[in-house]
Write a protein that holds these residues in place. Structure first.
Motif, short mmCIF file in Angstrom:
data_model
loop_
_atom_site.label_atom_id
_atom_site.label_comp_id
_atom_site.label_asym_id
_atom_site.label_seq_id
_atom_site.Cartn_x
_atom_site.Cartn_y
_atom_site.Cartn_z
N ASN A 177 0.84 -1.33 0.01
CA ASN A 177 -0.13 0.01 0.01
C ASN A 177 0.74 1.29 0.07
O ASN A 177 0.88 2.03 -1.06
CB ASN A 177 -0.85 -0.10 1.21
CG ASN A 177 -1.99 0.98 1.19
OD1 ASN A 177 -1.91 2.12 0.63
ND2 ASN A 177 -3.09 0.81 1.77
N TRP A 178 1.68 1.42 1.17
CA TRP A 178 2.20 2.57 1.15
C TRP A 178 3.35 2.90 0.10
O TRP A 178 3.89 3.69 -0.53
CB TRP A 178 3.00 2.81 2.62
CG TRP A 178 1.99 3.52 3.54
CD1 TRP A 178 0.62 3.37 3.45
CD2 TRP A 178 2.33 4.17 4.74
NE1 TRP A 178 0.37 4.22 4.53
CE2 TRP A 178 1.09 4.47 5.48
CE3 TRP A 178 3.56 4.48 5.45
CZ2 TRP A 178 1.13 5.11 6.54
CZ3 TRP A 178 3.71 4.92 6.65
CH2 TRP A 178 2.14 5.46 7.27
N ARG A 208 2.40 4.18 -3.14
CA ARG A 208 2.09 5.40 -2.91
C ARG A 208 3.35 6.36 -3.05
O ARG A 208 3.42 7.39 -3.73
CB ARG A 208 1.50 5.73 -1.77
CG ARG A 208 -0.05 5.63 -1.47
CD ARG A 208 -0.63 5.65 -0.38
NE ARG A 208 -0.43 7.30 0.04
CZ ARG A 208 -0.54 7.70 1.49
NH1 ARG A 208 -1.02 6.81 2.38
NH2 ARG A 208 -0.30 9.09 1.72
N GLU A 209 4.30 5.67 -2.70
CA GLU A 209 5.66 6.20 -2.78
C GLU A 209 6.32 6.15 -4.00
O GLU A 209 6.75 7.35 -4.68
CB GLU A 209 6.46 5.55 -1.72
CG GLU A 209 7.99 6.18 -1.63
CD GLU A 209 8.99 5.53 -1.09
OE1 GLU A 209 8.77 4.68 -0.41
OE2 GLU A 209 10.37 5.84 -1.24
N MET A 215 2.90 10.35 -0.98
CA MET A 215 3.26 9.75 0.27
C MET A 215 3.87 11.04 1.02
O MET A 215 3.65 11.37 2.09
CB MET A 215 4.24 8.76 0.07
CG MET A 215 4.67 8.01 1.17
SD MET A 215 3.38 6.96 1.96
CE MET A 215 3.21 7.55 3.43
N LYS A 222 -5.54 7.76 10.33
CA LYS A 222 -4.74 7.87 9.13
C LYS A 222 -3.55 8.50 9.57
O LYS A 222 -3.62 9.35 10.14
CB LYS A 222 -5.46 8.63 7.81
CG LYS A 222 -6.28 8.10 7.03
CD LYS A 222 -5.57 7.23 5.97
CE LYS A 222 -6.62 6.40 5.19
NZ LYS A 222 -5.94 5.65 4.22
N GLN A 267 3.51 1.68 8.58
CA GLN A 267 2.06 1.44 7.77
C GLN A 267 1.58 0.33 8.51
O GLN A 267 0.11 0.34 8.26
CB GLN A 267 2.78 0.55 6.34
CG GLN A 267 1.85 0.39 5.48
CD GLN A 267 2.06 -0.31 4.24
OE1 GLN A 267 1.58 -0.63 3.23
NE2 GLN A 267 3.46 -0.85 4.50
N GLU A 311 -1.09 1.98 11.24
CA GLU A 311 -2.24 2.66 10.71
C GLU A 311 -3.39 1.33 11.45
O GLU A 311 -4.41 1.76 11.61
CB GLU A 311 -2.29 2.78 9.49
CG GLU A 311 -2.43 4.12 8.91
CD GLU A 311 -2.55 4.38 7.61
OE1 GLU A 311 -2.40 5.45 7.02
OE2 GLU A 311 -2.76 3.59 6.80
#
Lengths: 168, 429, 162
Positions: free
Chosen positions: A111-112, A115-116, A134, B75, B399, B402
């Motif tokens: 996920n992250w 985004r990066e 990000m 978030k 991550q 979250e």
């Protein structure tokens, strides 16, 4: 000895599964590094997770090759805890429409990282639940890690606060 | 729920697109149906634990939606410390990049140095002499202890016991003295060089390391006695922020956060590097997955680090501390000052540096105190790397944070962040 | 001289300014804007060996409304600059600012797109500390310079007339 066999077995399995879509397979520096056809990315990842037990995705990142075709590369770094193997999976995409299917439905940890990649290179991931930037704020219009972006940044592209106090 | 109704009189005065996108994605997270009534006891408040906060270990921003005391969803917004280290790396030689690696995980700078050095040595195929490897191992383990000491001080201070901060900082000052002796700087040392280390241990350094190793376990024992069965500490940490092992692997957690859930994944045992396969040590892990388990994992890791340092000191033999090849490592200062070739080689190393083969790629990861810290380098044949990617453990752990925070009480947020131990310089690169 | 001798023994006159400046300079409460590695040295500066409390900085007040001096420690990115400015605006007068470290003073080793090249682009800085990170001794030196600045340059009369 058994570790070497596991790696060879893995490379053979990948060759058998992908056939012609396996463009390049390097085994330098102790980790297998395979370049595959972009269209088979999603099913290959699903096969790697379910059949080959690569359940732990460590990293997803991008590279700018600065060539006229197949400009960007997206690299997936995954680990199989059962056989103590690490694998790097690469795909190449062109500059005009950099869209890659997301793998967040296979591994949540992408996920992250995706985004990066979007923030730094501008590569869109279709199907991503939360496609935002990000690190840089949403108002930013450039993609910093592209090779044509200057190191010192574009002056005026991001605002500084005013030196008079807020009247709010 | 729209922005004007919830944030009654406040509208964002800067980066307005960014703020609206953030609040909108909070709303879209696990799209659930919510009933908006006019009863103030039924509405849900959005709390912004902003980038400047005493207890968020740096600049971390958490936006959470609360129903009473429970966090419904949250978030994270990171990037307040983003520099563009990867972009800087493309303009520097490999050795010039070393100080930047120090400032990434700035609590344990030695491990970052070692990770980068080993990645470069892998891509340029440089062999490091044994004594240098032992010195690097000692430095990394001392850095691990230093990072865990700061974690302990701040986590227990956030839980309420402020005196722990003073005690752990007293021990950290002793470690700073040791690093000062070894490398000339208190904590952002750049002691590791490509091909070895910068300089050897002096007699004073060895003496202070031995003294530290002899007296530190007693301190650890005292702290364990104070906290392990402390009613308040256990109540604050038990069953707080529970993660089970399948979810941990899915979320990509790493380091002590992952080992506290039952998966004993430690790069020192998974892909042994330096001399770790010849040193006898254990990797502590727990099964519960809550904050207390993370606490126990880190305390035991500190004790294991002391064991590793003791064994390294015993096994270390006299020898060179840097590889001799002039194309691969800096010559020693004697050679530079007293011979012509040494001077020229020093100049060439600073100007061009190590040149790995074109098109080569390498990845090397070490077990930093926060987790798996990896450097991926792509080379284009010159002394500047084409691409450096840092795989930072704090990024993966945040991550996971979250997901961990959803469903917890808002008062536990601080302790959970302390337990996960993020370092923003690393996660924001 | 004249007034003191007229009042007899036991009287000592001074200006209102000296009294307030003396008390203000000896109770400078810092607000640590600890962003990065310099924050660790700032914690050491508040720690047991280089004790800041003996200089009057008894508590590190994380609330801007209760502090006098803001120590910006660490590199300031463009995204964070707005938050820092807002906190600076929330601090009540009289206030001072210390830019700790090379990164806060001029951008330091980070000459790139994400870092503001010096916090003085949007904050009025009084004392710059060089070093990467500076030893806590240097931070103590800066604190003493702020104390000197308060004693020599500040004036209650000017403040209240503004």
């Amino acid at each position: 000895m058994s570790k070497k066999n596991a790696k060879e077995q893995l490379l053979e399995d990948i060759q058998a599964y992908l056939g012609a879509d396996l463009i390049e397979s390097k085994d330098g520096y102790a980790f297998p590094n395979i370049l595959i056809n972009k269209d088979r990315l999603h099913e290959t990842c699903r096969w790697l997770k379910n059949e080959q037990h690569f359940i732990y995705l460590v990293d997803v990142f991008g590279t700018d090759r600065f060539t006229s075709e197949d400009r960007f590369e997206v690299i997936y770094n995954m680990v199989c805890l059962r056989t103590q193997e690490r694998l790097f999976l690469k795909i190449r995409i062109e500059e005009e429409n950099p869209v890659v299917p997301t793998v967040t439905d296979i591994w949540k940890s992408a996920n992250w990282n995706e985004r990066e990649v979007f923030d730094m290179f501008g590569i869109q991931f279709e199907g991503h639940p939360d496609m935002r930037r990000m690190y840089m704020p949403e108002d930013y219009q450039y993609y910093p890690l592209r090779k044509e972006f200057p190191l010192i940044g574009v002056p005026g592209s991001i605002e500084l606060p005013s030196t008079t106090p807020d009247k709010a | 729920m729209d922005l004007d109704k919830t944030t009654s009189k406040y509208t964002p005065t800067f980066f307005s697109e960014h703020q609206t996108a953030l609040y909108k994605s909070l709303e879209d997270k696990h799209t659930t149906v919510e009933v908006d009534t006019d009863d103030p006891l039924e509405t849900q408040m959005i709390l912004n634990m902003g980038p400047q906060h005493p207890a968020t270990h740096g600049v971390l921003r958490i936006v959470m939606q609360l129903k009473g005391e429970k966090i419904v969803r949250s978030k994270l917004d990171i990037g307040y410390l983003h520099r563009g280290v990867e972009k800087i790396a493309e303009n520097k030689t490999y050795q010039e990049f070393m100080p930047y690696t120090d400032r990434m995980d700035y609590l344990a700078p030695y491990s970052n140095n070692v990770a980068f050095c080993m990645a470069v040595e892998k891509i340029a195929q440089i062999e490091v002499p044994e004594r240098a490897q032992y010195i690097r191992m000692i430095g990394s383990e001392l850095a691990r202890i230093s990072s865990h000491l700061l974690w302990l001080g701040t986590m227990v201070m956030d839980a309420g016991a402020i005196s722990f901060f003073i005690w752990t900082f007293r021990e950290r000052e002793r470690l700073y003295d040791i690093f000062d002796e070894i490398a000339g700087h208190r904590f952002t040392v750049s002691h590791s060089r490509i091909g070895g280390v910068a300089n050897d241990f002096t007699e004073d350094a060895l003496k202070s390391i031995n003294e530290f190793v002899d007296t530190f376990p007693q301190e650890l024992k005292d702290w364990n006695k104070l906290l392990n069965r402390n009613r308040i500490f256990i109540d604050r940490n038990k069953d707080v922020g529970v993660v089970d092992h399948e979810k941990a692997i899915e979320l990509g957690l790493t380091g002590p956060t992952l080992r506290a859930t039952g998966i004993s994944y430690d790069i020192r045992k998974f892909e042994p590097y330096m001399m770790y396969n010849q040193i006898d040590f254990e990797v502590p892990s727990r099964l519960e997955g809550d904050n207390l388990a993370r606490y126990f994992c880190r305390m035991e890791e500190m004790a294991e680090s002391i064991k590793i340092v003791k064994q390294c000191l015993a096994k270390m033999e006299k020898g060179p501390i840097r590889v001799d090849d002039a194309k691969k490592a800096y010559p020693s200062k004697d050679e530079v000052y007293y011979s012509m070739e040494g001077l020229i080689h020093d100049f060439m190393m600073t100007d061009t540096g190590v040149c790995p083969p074109e098109g080569a790629e390498s990845y090397h990861s070490v077990e930093g105190p926060k987790g798996e810290l990896g450097y991926y380098i792509q080379s284009d044949g010159t002394g500047h790397p084409w691409r450096v990617k840092v795989n930072s453990p704090s990024f993966s752990n945040l991550q996971g944070l979250e997901n961990i925070l959803d469903g917890e009480m808002v008062a536990d947020t601080v302790v959970i962040i302390g337990g996960v131990d993020p370092v923003m310089g690393e996660s924001d690169k | 001289m004249g007034l003191e001798s007229a009042m007899g023994e036991g009287y000592f006159t001074t200006t209102m300014d000296s009294l307030t400046k003396w008390s203000r300079s000896n109770a400078v409460w810092p607000m640590p804007m600890g962003l990065a590695c310099c924050a660790i040295e700032m914690m050491a500066f508040a720690g047991p060996r280089y004790d800041a409390a003996r200089f009057g900085s008894e508590v590190m007040r994380f609330s801007p409304r209760q502090s006098d001096v803001m120590i910006v420690a660490g590199w300031c990115s463009y995204k964070m600059s707005h938050a820092i400015r807002r906190i600076w605006d929330q601090m009540p007068d009289p206030k001072w600012c210390i830019a700790m470290g090379a990164c806060a003073s001029t951008g330091g080793m980070h000459r790139c797109y994400g870092v503001v090249q010096g916090v003085d682009n949007f904050l009025p800085v009084d004392v710059y500390i060089s070093g990467c990170p500076p030893r806590p001794d240097s931070v103590l030196n800066a604190l003493m310079k702020i104390q000197e600045k308060i004693r020599n340059e500040q004036s209650v009369l000017l403040d209240t007339n503004e």
